[in-house]
Design an enzyme around this catalytic site. Structure first.
Site, PDB file in Angstrom:
ATOM      1  N   HIS A  19     -14.792   2.566  -1.755  1.00 12.43           N
ATOM      2  CA  HIS A  19     -14.061   2.475  -3.029  1.00 12.43           C
ATOM      3  C   HIS A  19     -14.988   2.752  -4.216  1.00 12.43           C
ATOM      4  CE1 HIS A  19     -11.332  -0.549  -0.764  1.00 12.43           C
ATOM      5  NE2 HIS A  19     -10.613   0.550  -0.947  1.00 12.43           N
ATOM      6  N   LYS A  43       1.405  -5.373   3.556  1.00 10.92           N
ATOM      7  CA  LYS A  43       0.571  -6.086   4.523  1.00 10.92           C
ATOM      8  C   LYS A  43       0.077  -7.384   3.878  1.00 10.92           C
ATOM      9  CE  LYS A  43      -2.240  -2.195   3.152  1.00 10.92           C
ATOM     10  NZ  LYS A  43      -2.941  -1.025   3.462  1.00 10.92           N
ATOM     11  N   ARG A  92     -10.810  10.373   3.080  1.00 14.42           N
ATOM     12  CA  ARG A  92     -11.938  10.265   4.000  1.00 14.42           C
ATOM     13  C   ARG A  92     -11.803  11.317   5.096  1.00 14.42           C
ATOM     14  NH1 ARG A  92     -10.551   4.150   4.986  1.00 14.42           N
ATOM     15  NH2 ARG A  92      -8.607   5.304   5.025  1.00 14.42           N
ATOM     16  N   SER A 130     -11.245  -0.947   4.503  1.00 13.33           N
ATOM     17  CA  SER A 130     -11.222  -2.407   4.342  1.00 13.33           C
ATOM     18  C   SER A 130     -10.773  -3.066   5.642  1.00 13.33           C
ATOM     19  CB  SER A 130     -10.271  -2.810   3.214  1.00 13.33           C
ATOM     20  OG  SER A 130     -10.765  -2.360   1.985  1.00 13.33           O
TER      21      SER A 130
END
Ligand code: PNS
Length: 170
Positions: A19, A43, A92, A130
């Site tokens: 991040h 979530k 990514r 994460s």
């Protein structure tokens, strides 16, 4: 001259070096970057929105023109309320692209005035997420090179609290 503002929305549960990498890249392009921590992600987060903001804030001490706040509701509404011209998202791997592309097009449909800007992380951060670092940390693995100390310490504390609670209830 008008300030060019970008929002960087996400769950940040917790903030990782991936991040921060995207954030620094965004700050090099825009005059101001406002990080938006989503209050109620689908979530169940490990940390409250306030805790996530505090962790990010601790990482911002040496960074200028970057702010952090929480938001609820649509990202495009958060962007418009902030006066942002862009939504920053990190990419990514190729598999990120499909859902990000879908989200960017939906956001453009909702508000054509706000563009999504995709930035690529450094190669060293490609595998960091994460959720993965939470799993590794939970299982006792070393994540010191994947997330800032404030996140690592908070995860260790939270998992220790959870273990204590579980031990008491058995
Ligand atoms: O860090 P994440 O979990 O990948 O971030 C996802 C986020 C917060 C950017 C996305 O879930 C989002 O924008 N949520 C806000 C609600 C919204 O605008 N939904 C429509 C998106 S097309």
């Amino acid at each position: 001259m008008t300030e060019r503002i970008a929002v960087y929305p996400g769950s940040f549960d917790p903030v990782t070096f991936g991040h921060l990498d995207i954030l620094d890249r965004a700050a090099a392009i825009f005059d101001r970057v406002v990080i938006g921590v989503l209050e109620n992600p689908g979530k169940t987060p490990l940390f409250t929105a306030a805790e996530r903001v505090e962790m990010i804030r601790a990482c911002l001490e040496s960074r200028e023109r970057i702010e952090v706040t929480t938001f609820d509701g649509l990202t495009v509404d958060f962007a418009a309320a902030t006066g942002a011209i862009a939504i920053v998202r990190g990419l990514r791997v190729i598999s990120d692209f499909e859902s990000e592309f879908q989200m960017a097009l939906m956001n453009r449909r909702l508000n054509p005035a706000v563009n999504t800007v995709f930035l690529m992380t450094s190669f060293s951060n490609v595998f960091i997420s994460s959720s993965l670092i939470k799993e590794v940390c939970h299982l006792g693995g070393n994540v010191n090179e994947m997330a800032p100390p404030v996140s690592v310490e908070a995860m260790r504390r939270r998992f220790a609290e959870q273990r204590e609670r579980e031990a008491r209830s058995t």
